[in-house]
Design a protein around this motif. Sequence first.
Motif, PDB file in Angstrom:
ATOM      1  N   ARG A   3       0.843  -1.191   0.000  1.00  0.00           N
ATOM      2  CA  ARG A   3       0.000   0.000   0.000  1.00  0.00           C
ATOM      3  C   ARG A   3       0.878   1.241   0.000  1.00  0.00           C
ATOM      4  O   ARG A   3       2.011   1.202   0.451  1.00  0.00           O
ATOM      5  CB  ARG A   3      -0.937  -0.006   1.207  1.00  0.00           C
ATOM      6  CG  ARG A   3      -2.062  -1.024   1.089  1.00  0.00           C
ATOM      7  CD  ARG A   3      -2.964  -1.024   2.313  1.00  0.00           C
ATOM      8  NE  ARG A   3      -4.174  -1.799   2.087  1.00  0.00           N
ATOM      9  CZ  ARG A   3      -4.242  -3.117   2.185  1.00  0.00           C
ATOM     10  NH1 ARG A   3      -3.157  -3.810   2.517  1.00  0.00           N
ATOM     11  NH2 ARG A   3      -5.372  -3.752   1.940  1.00  0.00           N
ATOM     12  N   GLN A   5       0.940   5.834   0.075  1.00  0.00           N
ATOM     13  CA  GLN A   5       0.307   7.132   0.275  1.00  0.00           C
ATOM     14  C   GLN A   5       1.035   8.173  -0.548  1.00  0.00           C
ATOM     15  O   GLN A   5       2.158   7.936  -1.014  1.00  0.00           O
ATOM     16  CB  GLN A   5       0.325   7.510   1.764  1.00  0.00           C
ATOM     17  CG  GLN A   5      -0.569   6.656   2.629  1.00  0.00           C
ATOM     18  CD  GLN A   5      -0.607   7.112   4.079  1.00  0.00           C
ATOM     19  OE1 GLN A   5       0.161   7.975   4.493  1.00  0.00           O
ATOM     20  NE2 GLN A   5      -1.498   6.526   4.861  1.00  0.00           N
ATOM     21  N   ALA A 184       3.178   2.543   2.848  1.00  0.00           N
ATOM     22  CA  ALA A 184       2.415   2.795   4.071  1.00  0.00           C
ATOM     23  C   ALA A 184       1.660   1.536   4.488  1.00  0.00           C
ATOM     24  O   ALA A 184       1.349   0.672   3.664  1.00  0.00           O
ATOM     25  CB  ALA A 184       1.431   3.942   3.854  1.00  0.00           C
ATOM     26  N   ARG A 186      -1.378   1.678   5.794  1.00  0.00           N
ATOM     27  CA  ARG A 186      -2.732   1.947   5.330  1.00  0.00           C
ATOM     28  C   ARG A 186      -2.654   3.000   4.248  1.00  0.00           C
ATOM     29  O   ARG A 186      -1.888   3.943   4.343  1.00  0.00           O
ATOM     30  CB  ARG A 186      -3.627   2.435   6.478  1.00  0.00           C
ATOM     31  CG  ARG A 186      -3.847   1.390   7.573  1.00  0.00           C
ATOM     32  CD  ARG A 186      -4.741   1.960   8.683  1.00  0.00           C
ATOM     33  NE  ARG A 186      -6.074   2.304   8.179  1.00  0.00           N
ATOM     34  CZ  ARG A 186      -7.063   1.428   8.055  1.00  0.00           C
ATOM     35  NH1 ARG A 186      -6.874   0.163   8.366  1.00  0.00           N
ATOM     36  NH2 ARG A 186      -8.242   1.805   7.627  1.00  0.00           N
ATOM     37  N   GLY A 187      -3.444   2.828   3.211  1.00  0.00           N
ATOM     38  CA  GLY A 187      -3.410   3.778   2.110  1.00  0.00           C
ATOM     39  C   GLY A 187      -4.056   3.181   0.871  1.00  0.00           C
ATOM     40  O   GLY A 187      -5.060   2.473   0.963  1.00  0.00           O
ATOM     41  N   PHE A 188      -3.463   3.437  -0.273  1.00  0.00           N
ATOM     42  CA  PHE A 188      -4.015   2.985  -1.536  1.00  0.00           C
ATOM     43  C   PHE A 188      -3.393   1.657  -1.964  1.00  0.00           C
ATOM     44  O   PHE A 188      -2.237   1.370  -1.674  1.00  0.00           O
ATOM     45  CB  PHE A 188      -3.753   4.023  -2.631  1.00  0.00           C
ATOM     46  CG  PHE A 188      -4.423   5.342  -2.380  1.00  0.00           C
ATOM     47  CD1 PHE A 188      -5.751   5.541  -2.735  1.00  0.00           C
ATOM     48  CD2 PHE A 188      -3.727   6.388  -1.783  1.00  0.00           C
ATOM     49  CE1 PHE A 188      -6.374   6.755  -2.500  1.00  0.00           C
ATOM     50  CE2 PHE A 188      -4.337   7.611  -1.557  1.00  0.00           C
ATOM     51  CZ  PHE A 188      -5.666   7.788  -1.912  1.00  0.00           C
ATOM     52  N   GLU A 215     -11.758  10.944  -0.561  1.00  0.00           N
ATOM     53  CA  GLU A 215     -12.042   9.943   0.466  1.00  0.00           C
ATOM     54  C   GLU A 215     -12.906   8.810  -0.095  1.00  0.00           C
ATOM     55  O   GLU A 215     -13.522   8.071   0.658  1.00  0.00           O
ATOM     56  CB  GLU A 215     -12.732  10.602   1.662  1.00  0.00           C
ATOM     57  CG  GLU A 215     -11.836  11.601   2.392  1.00  0.00           C
ATOM     58  CD  GLU A 215     -12.483  12.161   3.646  1.00  0.00           C
ATOM     59  OE1 GLU A 215     -13.672  11.840   3.887  1.00  0.00           O
ATOM     60  OE2 GLU A 215     -11.819  12.910   4.369  1.00  0.00           O
ATOM     61  N   GLN A 232      -8.862   2.324  -1.393  1.00  0.00           N
ATOM     62  CA  GLN A 232      -8.277   3.174  -0.354  1.00  0.00           C
ATOM     63  C   GLN A 232      -8.824   2.784   1.011  1.00  0.00           C
ATOM     64  O   GLN A 232     -10.038   2.614   1.184  1.00  0.00           O
ATOM     65  CB  GLN A 232      -8.597   4.650  -0.632  1.00  0.00           C
ATOM     66  CG  GLN A 232      -8.099   5.585   0.445  1.00  0.00           C
ATOM     67  CD  GLN A 232      -8.416   7.041   0.185  1.00  0.00           C
ATOM     68  OE1 GLN A 232      -7.891   7.918   0.857  1.00  0.00           O
ATOM     69  NE2 GLN A 232      -9.268   7.321  -0.787  1.00  0.00           N
TER      70      GLN A 232
END
Length: 234
Positions: A3, A5, A184, A186-188, A215, A232
């Motif tokens: 993932r 960001q 990251a 958490r992210g895309f 978002e 995301q």
Amino acid sequence: MIRFQIAKWAAWAPAANTSQASLLNLAGLSNEAPSLSEMPAMLRRRAGRLGKTALHTAYQAAEQGTACPVIFASRYGDITQSVEQLQLLAQSGVVSPSAFSMSVHNAISALFSIARKDTASYTAIAAGEETIEAAFTEAIGLLADDDAASVLLVCYDEPLPAPHHVFTESPAFAHAFACRLVKADRGFSLSSHATTHPADDLPDGLAILHFLLSEQHSLRHTAGARTWLWQQDV
């Protein structure tokens, strides 16, 4: 799954078209003609209009003083330069070596590398209607390497010149954006799967950027026999 960001970004598009694309709410979008004052004049003069817009966003999104892998992605590149050279060749049988050097697909990225005296990895990508996804897939692969703390990704295109302007997949207007991506927890994320569904309209580069800065939970893009899923964690 890797993932990512967006640590920093920049974008350019003409004002007359950004409202049509509902992108005026994209804070940070610049529509002023880039002066490209960051680049030495000798190199800056070699870049055409498309090159200047791409390089402008690259400079804005790059981390100063820190080298990282760089990806330049464009479906058609500076095809205007190529068409002009072909027309000149047909008319006079002579092609300018300096102009020809700027018609190849990695010419714009080469200018950026030379100007910054950067010896990091540079990649130029063209993958048809999946160019954006191919570029981000390459960037994700580089982020998976522990030696790459970040990756600078530059995407750009403009409408095809005559006689190629009749092709419907030509971008509606010139645009460029650059993102510095970092890994990251958490992210895309980006994935794809085979599909037999009809193809959707191709989101242009700024539409992808709009999703990355929003978002929204997901965005789907079908190209040929493959559907790409942008997701995301929010």
